[in-house]
Design a protein around this motif. Structure first.
Motif, PDB file in Angstrom:
ATOM      1  N   HIS B 379      -7.338  -5.410   5.978  1.00  0.00           N
ATOM      2  CA  HIS B 379      -6.059  -4.757   5.679  1.00  0.00           C
ATOM      3  C   HIS B 379      -6.025  -4.321   4.215  1.00  0.00           C
ATOM      4  O   HIS B 379      -6.753  -4.854   3.393  1.00  0.00           O
ATOM      5  N   GLY B 380      -5.158  -3.397   3.967  1.00  0.00           N
ATOM      6  CA  GLY B 380      -5.002  -2.986   2.578  1.00  0.00           C
ATOM      7  C   GLY B 380      -3.540  -2.783   2.241  1.00  0.00           C
ATOM      8  O   GLY B 380      -2.720  -2.508   3.108  1.00  0.00           O
ATOM      9  N   VAL B 381      -3.218  -2.941   0.958  1.00  0.00           N
ATOM     10  CA  VAL B 381      -1.871  -2.606   0.489  1.00  0.00           C
ATOM     11  C   VAL B 381      -1.836  -1.097   0.334  1.00  0.00           C
ATOM     12  O   VAL B 381      -2.594  -0.543  -0.457  1.00  0.00           O
ATOM     13  N   ILE B 382      -1.014  -0.434   1.128  1.00  0.00           N
ATOM     14  CA  ILE B 382      -1.020   1.034   1.065  1.00  0.00           C
ATOM     15  C   ILE B 382       0.153   1.579   0.257  1.00  0.00           C
ATOM     16  O   ILE B 382       0.146   2.721  -0.165  1.00  0.00           O
ATOM     17  N   GLU B 383       1.151   0.748   0.007  1.00  0.00           N
ATOM     18  CA  GLU B 383       2.289   1.233  -0.766  1.00  0.00           C
ATOM     19  C   GLU B 383       3.044   0.031  -1.314  1.00  0.00           C
ATOM     20  O   GLU B 383       3.166  -0.999  -0.645  1.00  0.00           O
ATOM     21  N   ALA B 384       3.527   0.194  -2.539  1.00  0.00           N
ATOM     22  CA  ALA B 384       4.381  -0.842  -3.114  1.00  0.00           C
ATOM     23  C   ALA B 384       5.804  -0.316  -3.122  1.00  0.00           C
ATOM     24  O   ALA B 384       6.032   0.892  -3.189  1.00  0.00           O
ATOM     25  N   ARG B 385       6.755  -1.250  -3.040  1.00  0.00           N
ATOM     26  CA  ARG B 385       8.154  -0.838  -3.043  1.00  0.00           C
ATOM     27  C   ARG B 385       8.934  -1.613  -4.090  1.00  0.00           C
ATOM     28  O   ARG B 385       8.573  -2.747  -4.439  1.00  0.00           O
ATOM     29  N   GLY B 386      10.005  -1.008  -4.540  1.00  0.00           N
ATOM     30  CA  GLY B 386      10.818  -1.632  -5.575  1.00  0.00           C
ATOM     31  C   GLY B 386      11.313  -0.555  -6.515  1.00  0.00           C
ATOM     32  O   GLY B 386      10.789   0.566  -6.501  1.00  0.00           O
ATOM     33  N   ARG B 387      12.340  -0.854  -7.328  1.00  0.00           N
ATOM     34  CA  ARG B 387      12.841   0.153  -8.253  1.00  0.00           C
ATOM     35  C   ARG B 387      12.347  -0.095  -9.680  1.00  0.00           C
ATOM     36  O   ARG B 387      11.709   0.737 -10.280  1.00  0.00           O
ATOM     37  N   THR B 388      12.651  -1.260 -10.191  1.00  0.00           N
ATOM     38  CA  THR B 388      12.247  -1.551 -11.561  1.00  0.00           C
ATOM     39  C   THR B 388      11.110  -2.565 -11.609  1.00  0.00           C
ATOM     40  O   THR B 388      10.546  -2.804 -12.651  1.00  0.00           O
ATOM     41  N   ARG B 389      10.808  -3.190 -10.495  1.00  0.00           N
ATOM     42  CA  ARG B 389       9.613  -4.017 -10.376  1.00  0.00           C
ATOM     43  C   ARG B 389       9.297  -4.186  -8.913  1.00  0.00           C
ATOM     44  O   ARG B 389      10.109  -3.892  -8.056  1.00  0.00           O
ATOM     45  N   VAL B 390       8.081  -4.611  -8.646  1.00  0.00           N
ATOM     46  CA  VAL B 390       7.655  -4.653  -7.255  1.00  0.00           C
ATOM     47  C   VAL B 390       8.472  -5.700  -6.477  1.00  0.00           C
ATOM     48  O   VAL B 390       8.714  -6.804  -6.959  1.00  0.00           O
ATOM     49  N   LYS B 391       8.933  -5.288  -5.280  1.00  0.00           N
ATOM     50  CA  LYS B 391       9.723  -6.185  -4.425  1.00  0.00           C
ATOM     51  C   LYS B 391       8.962  -6.522  -3.153  1.00  0.00           C
ATOM     52  O   LYS B 391       9.166  -7.571  -2.560  1.00  0.00           O
ATOM     53  N   SER B 392       8.138  -5.548  -2.715  1.00  0.00           N
ATOM     54  CA  SER B 392       7.371  -5.793  -1.496  1.00  0.00           C
ATOM     55  C   SER B 392       6.199  -4.827  -1.440  1.00  0.00           C
ATOM     56  O   SER B 392       6.146  -3.870  -2.210  1.00  0.00           O
ATOM     57  N   VAL B 393       5.278  -5.129  -0.520  1.00  0.00           N
ATOM     58  CA  VAL B 393       4.174  -4.194  -0.301  1.00  0.00           C
ATOM     59  C   VAL B 393       4.047  -3.893   1.185  1.00  0.00           C
ATOM     60  O   VAL B 393       4.372  -4.746   2.029  1.00  0.00           O
ATOM     61  N   LEU B 394       3.603  -2.662   1.479  1.00  0.00           N
ATOM     62  CA  LEU B 394       3.298  -2.308   2.863  1.00  0.00           C
ATOM     63  C   LEU B 394       1.816  -2.569   3.085  1.00  0.00           C
ATOM     64  O   LEU B 394       0.979  -2.080   2.325  1.00  0.00           O
ATOM     65  N   VAL B 395       1.531  -3.340   4.117  1.00  0.00           N
ATOM     66  CA  VAL B 395       0.145  -3.713   4.387  1.00  0.00           C
ATOM     67  C   VAL B 395      -0.235  -3.160   5.750  1.00  0.00           C
ATOM     68  O   VAL B 395       0.493  -3.345   6.724  1.00  0.00           O
ATOM     69  N   ALA B 396      -1.366  -2.429   5.785  1.00  0.00           N
ATOM     70  CA  ALA B 396      -1.760  -1.795   7.046  1.00  0.00           C
ATOM     71  C   ALA B 396      -3.208  -2.125   7.365  1.00  0.00           C
ATOM     72  O   ALA B 396      -4.023  -2.307   6.470  1.00  0.00           O
ATOM     73  N   PRO B 397      -3.517  -2.181   8.648  1.00  0.00           N
ATOM     74  CA  PRO B 397      -4.911  -2.423   9.054  1.00  0.00           C
ATOM     75  C   PRO B 397      -5.772  -1.197   8.765  1.00  0.00           C
ATOM     76  O   PRO B 397      -5.318  -0.070   8.917  1.00  0.00           O
ATOM     77  N   LEU B 398      -6.992  -1.455   8.322  1.00  0.00           N
ATOM     78  CA  LEU B 398      -7.876  -0.358   7.936  1.00  0.00           C
ATOM     79  C   LEU B 398      -9.096  -0.327   8.843  1.00  0.00           C
ATOM     80  O   LEU B 398      -9.487  -1.341   9.417  1.00  0.00           O
ATOM     81  N   CYS B 399      -9.713   0.851   8.932  1.00  0.00           N
ATOM     82  CA  CYS B 399     -10.964   0.968   9.674  1.00  0.00           C
ATOM     83  C   CYS B 399     -12.084   0.297   8.879  1.00  0.00           C
ATOM     84  O   CYS B 399     -11.877  -0.130   7.744  1.00  0.00           O
TER      85      CYS B 399
END
Ligand SMILES: [Zn+2]
Lengths: 96, 1007
Positions: B379-399
């Protein structure tokens, strides 16, 4: 900064003591007035531009003030030898 | 507060030795620990945003822990001692430290520009290039905002209050970097007896061991490093220099390094030099500069608290602070697992590892499992979320390859992301020597290419990223280099404890993680955070046709920040290679140039500032000039009197008075600066014949001759008067500025072409003081001070010299003239210069003797059409161009220097620029020097240039302006009207005239 061996002082000294003085072993024609413009122009303006070893003249301007010759690699800047004026290099054939 | 309650052995902030200090960041006061980095203190105070990004004004946080840091750039101090563009990760904390973010307007937490948002649309790749090509109106509107955004820090407006110094070293071996490999290399070479310098840029030596909690045998890595350091310091032949960055690696193993001596104490301490520039010439150089961890590139990867995995570990292990409470490790390699271990053992259980690799076998993975750390493979972190600091990450399965997403993404909440995309060897210094780094696909890093100098790279900077390898590498290269230089260890070799080899699973070739949307439409994926270069903009550059890495770098600004792309270069190249469908090896690399990290100008200048910046040369009469009102002019290093104003006089008024005095009565000039070369030997005359255009065969003792020297191309090089002292002895005068060049030129010919000539050249400029008296009353004056010479015009002619006693001093008196008036140049040994000058002033009082300076000298000679080499000539004028055909005399035996060139086709052509005088039709207008001359008032483009003005003055003696100029075919155009367009749009009308304005027959100097 190059480190140059002065064949008169017999010491390695820093480049900032020396000044560069162009290609070495260029002999002034004996009878300039008998030359064509082209022949004189060859002496005056044309210089080698090798990508390997090159013989050049340096002056120990802030030292003994003597002119001498240096053979230097134009890519690595490695100096293979320095020798007094009127001598010939061992690492380079300058006959052509 | 986010300080750990711990006693980690390598922690700077361990309880026993921490001293609390106050510091200010962006105007607010905080507490920190003395000696920790500013970045560490900011993390301890839970400050996430440390600046705004350069182009898009996005909030940015600390990413690294040392010189690789792209975001935490601060201005430290205020007033004269303020320093811009320091990295908070490298600033050591002290009481009272003040720091401000350099980017962020109006402040880092509330930013106008990011709200407006249009800057993001406004600034694609190549923004600056494109903008300058589009309507100017657009640029003017936004320029002031862009300028505000673009500046990195403020330079102080006052002079630097600190001082700096330089040290020169010669050593057998210079070791750059005191990490595990560098320390061992230095130790082994030192044990063998070599003179070793080991320089390291941190406050404490140990490199990666300062930051990790690795084990070597039973010892902690840190304790092991301390034991090695102790042994190193026990050797007198090893010099350890800390806080010292090697920033330049030049030819023949010459390196420059800057030691920060007092920066960690305070900016304006009186403890000594602030910084020291070391200039080192080494027989051999061992580079042990380590490696930089590479971040993975994914959407919104610039959110504060997304950091390098090794940096998260560094803050925990060395500074005992934590950037948050909940960690996600995002990796493609084994190494980042150590961060999870550090977190788990020292902070808490909230740690998840996202590994792009499918389930793999290795020791660290087994250990992670044993420690019950959650690992999500493939899996990889494909996107980080948050406004002024990271709150969460989107993790997706990779080939398998990691290049595509093969399933749904899940969101994981966290407040710190530790990212690791592998390691990049720090090949900067070896690259500075002209060696192109070579891509190694095995280790996914560049390695140094084949060295051209006596140089070795060891450890991580050579691509060995494993601790045991690094240590072994250092041991063997340190010993072998010492041996190569002739040092053999007499002592038995002490055993060095080594860590165990670990089975690692290789790093996966993943640089930029995929997103559901294409690069151009996904949230921004930052490659170079300092200059806001995104993966999308690199791809755009490739689409727009840029293929060379060098071009893409310039187009996107990738790697052009103060961090020199330490984190971004490899990722940028990988993305470019992917976009071009090539391999990284094919895409190539860029070269690194000095300086490795930003360097202060102060250290480079050292003590060569103010008075010591450039030597000043004073004439023996200088004290008299100072006692009388004088303005000086700099001529080379000389201080020459420019003019001598009487009280209330303007420059114009005093110059007029001085000129008129010389023409009507008597003036006196300090001419001591004139170059003087003594020429002696049996072949002195032959030598002069060869270097001057004139014939010296007829110059007998007691006579003087004005001579012209040419370069072999036939162009005027210098001029001056040559005096024959005796048959084998001459004194030649050169221009003030040309003296050194003339001597070198004469020596060149003497030493190389004419070693057979018996001739000796000696500079005697400083040996003589020269006072020139000029004007109709000059004979009367000299007769009063010198009684043993008959100054009668028949006995002492123009262009002769005689020796006599002036006020009891042996003097050489030359009757030569640069003003056109009767003149005598009185030369006495320097020590008597002031005495004779005073004597002449005293005795000349009855003729109202008037001291004059260089300005009047220039006007007086211009009235006579005498040239000044270097003002009226510029190295492209032949004697014929200057109307001086009379001075060129062919000699039978030897063709003088430059003679053959005078008959070259180009020199004899008719339309060459020639030396003429110019009169303005309007007698009030003084032409600006350098003005261009054209043929017609109504010029059409392209304008035909006819020539230019070389000298221009108002002549008080003549009552009108005069000018000297070089004009095409000028000698044949006397009387012609020409024009000179001025920058204000006006056009000055001129007549071409003879350049001799005053006393055209030249009678006055012969009286
Ligand atoms: Zn020498």
């Amino acid at each position: 900064m190059l480190s140059i061996y002065c064949p008169y002082c017999n010491e390695m000294r820093d480049e900032e003591e020396f000044s560069y003085s162009g290609e070495a072993h260029i002999k002034r024609p004996e009878k300039p007035l008998e030359l064509t413009d082209e022949q004189w122009g060859q002496y005056l303006f044309f210089r080698k531009n090798p990508s390997t070893l090159h013989a050049e003249m340096w002056n120990h301007s802030s030292g003994c003030r003597q002119y001498f010759n240096v053979v230097r690699d134009m890519q690595s800047y490695k100096i293979t030898e320095t020798y007094p004026i009127a001598q010939f290099p061992e690492s380079l054939d300058i006959s052509e | 507060m986010r300080r750990l309650n711990t006693n980690i052995i390598n922690a700077v902030n361990s309880h026993e030795n921490s001293i609390t200090v106050n510091f200010k960041f962006n105007g607010k006061i905080y507490k920190g620990h003395k000696g920790e980095s500013l970045a560490s203190a900011l993390i301890a105070n839970d400050i996430a945003i440390v600046g705004r990004s350069f182009k898009f004004s996005r909030p940015r946080g600390i990413v690294g822990h040392w010189s690789e840091e792209p975001n935490a750039i601060v201005q430290v101090g205020s007033g004269a001692g303020t320093v811009p563009n320091l990295k908070a990760t490298q600033v050591e904390l002290y009481e009272g430290l003040e720091a401000k973010s350099v980017n962020g307007w109006p402040n880092v937490n509330f930013d106008l520009m990011s709200i407006s948002g249009f800057f993001e649309r406004l600034m694609p790749a190549g923004f600056y290039y494109k903008t300058f090509m589009y309507p100017r109106k657009f640029w003017k509107t936004y320029e002031k905002y862009i300028r505000k955004a673009a500046g990195l820090g403020k330079v102080p407006s006052e002079p630097d209050p600190d001082f700096y110094e330089k040290l020169n070293h010669h050593c057998d071996i210079l070791v750059v970097g005191a990490g595990p490999s560098g320390m061992l290399a230095a130790l082994q070479a030192g044990r063998a007896g070599a003179r070793v310098i080991i320089a390291d840029d941190q406050s404490e030596i140990g490199g990666s061991l300062l930051y990790s909690n690795s084990k070597i045998k039973k010892m902690s890595g840190y304790a092991w490093a301390k034991s090695i350091e102790n042994e190193i310091r026990s050797f007198k032949n090893i010099t350890v220099i800390s806080r010292c960055t090697v920033f330049g690696y030049y030819d023949h193993n010459f390196l420059t390094m800057i030691e920060r001596c007092t920066d960690h104490q305070s900016l304006t301490s009186d403890l000594g030099p602030r910084q020291r520039l070391h200039r080192v010439r080494a027989q051999s150089v061992i580079l042990a500069t380590g490696a930089f961890e590479r971040p993975l590139v994914f959407a919104n990867n610039d959110l504060p608290r997304i950091m390098l995995a090794s940096s998260v570990s560094a803050y925990i292990n060395r500074y005992a602070v934590t950037p948050g409470e909940k960690l996600v490790v995002c990796t493609n390699n084994d190494n980042a697992y150590k961060t999870a271990f550090d977190w788990k053992s020292l902070i808490n259980d909230h740690v998840t590892i996202i590994d792009t690799r499918r389930a793999v076998q290795s020791e660290v993975i087994e250990r992670a499992k044993a420690m019950r750390i959650k690992i999500i493979h493939g899996h990889g972190v494909i996107e980080a979320r948050g406004r002024t600091r990271v709150k969460s990450v989107l993790v997706a399965p990779l080939c398998m390859s990691g290049k595509e997403i093969i399933g749904e993404a899940t969101e994981i909440y966290c407040d710190v992301v530790a990212t690791s995309g592998g390691w990049s060897a720090a090949v900067h210094l070896s690259s500075q020597t002209g060696v192109k780094p070579v891509w190694d696909n095995e280790i996914l890093s560049f390695r140094p290419g084949q060295a051209v100098q006596s140089q070795k790279s060891v450890g991580a900077c050579n691509g060995s990223f494993e601790l045991k390898e690094c240590i072994e590498d250092g041991i063997s290269v340190g010993a072998s280099e010492a041996k190569r230089l002739g040092f053999e260890s007499g002592k038995p070799k002490q055993k060095i404890d080594l860590p165990e080899t670990k089975d690692e699973h290789p790093t996966q070739e993943v640089f930029c993680l995929p997103h559901f949307k294409p690069l151009s439409r996904a949230p921004k994926q930052f490659v170079d955070q300092q200059l806001d270069v995104t993966a999308g903009s690199i791809e755009l550059a490739a689409r727009e046709g840029f293929e060379s890495v060098e071009h893409v770098k310039r187009y996107t600004a990738l790697g052009f920040g103060t961090d020199q792309g330490k984190l971004s270069n490899v990722n940028g190249m990988a993305i470019l290679a992917n976009a071009l469908g090539k391999s990284i090896a094919e895409t190539g690399t860029t070269m690194f140039r000095p300086a490795y990290t930003p360097t202060t100008f102060g250290a480079i200048a050292g003590r060569e500032v103010k008075k010591l910046f450039d030597p000043k040369r004073y004439t023996p009469m200088h004290d008299w000039h100072l006692e009388n009102t004088v303005e000086f002019e700099n001529v080379g290093q000389w201080k020459r009197p420019w003019y001598f104003p009487k009280s209330g006089e303007t420059m114009e008024q005093s110059v007029r008075r001085e000129c008129v005095a010389v023409r009507n009565s008597l003036g006196i000039l300090d001419a001591s600066t004139l170059g003087k070369i003594d020429v002696q030997g049996k072949d002195a005359k032959e030598f002069l014949n060869r270097v001057y255009t004139n014939n010296f065969d007829t110059l007998n003792p007691g006579k003087c001759r004005y001579g012209l020297m040419l370069k072999e191309d036939g162009m005027i090089f210098d001029d001056g008067v040559c005096a024959c002292i005796s048959k084998d002895h001459y004194l030649i005068h050169t221009t003030t500025g040309g003296a050194a060049n003339v001597l070198a030129w004469l020596e060149l010919w003497k030493q190389t072409e004419w070693p057979d000539l018996d001739v000796f050249l000696t500079s005697v400029t400083d040996a003589w003081a020269t006072a020139t008296i000029s004007g109709p009353n000059s004979r009367k004056l000299i007769q009063k001070v010198c009684s043993d010479i008959d100054f009668n015009n028949d006995n002492f002619k123009h262009m002769e010299w005689k020796q006599g006693l002036i006020a009891g001093i042996e003097a050489r008196i030359f009757r030569v003239s640069f003003t056109g008036e009767l003149s005598f140049e009185i030369n006495v040994p320097s020590n008597f210069g002031l005495y004779i000058w005073n004597k002449l002033i005293e005795t000349g009082a009855e003729f109202d003797i008037t001291p004059y300076g260089t300005e009047s000298m220039h006007i007086l000679r211009a009235e006579k059409g005498f040239i000044i080499v270097g003002q009226d000539t510029d190295g492209s004028m032949s004697p014929m161009d200057m109307g001086m055909d009379w001075i060129v005399k062919s000699k039978k035996d030897y063709s003088f220097l430059g003679e053959r060139s005078l008959i070259r086709a180009d020199i004899v052509r008719e339309d060459r620029k020639q030396f003429v005088g110019l009169r303005t039709l309007n007698d009030k207008q003084v032409l600006p020097e350098g003005s261009q001359i054209v043929r017609s008032k109504k010029q059409t483009i392209p304008i035909q240039m006819e020539g230019h003005v070389t000298s221009s003055y108002f002549s008080a003696c003549l009552g009108h302006p005069i000018a000297l100029a070089m004009i095409k075919n000028g000698h044949q155009r006397m009387g012609e009207i020409v024009y000179s367009p001025q920058s204000d749009g006006s056009v000055i009308e001129l007549r071409i005239v003879n350049p001799v304005f005053y006393d055209p027959k030249g009678e006055r100097q012969y009286v």
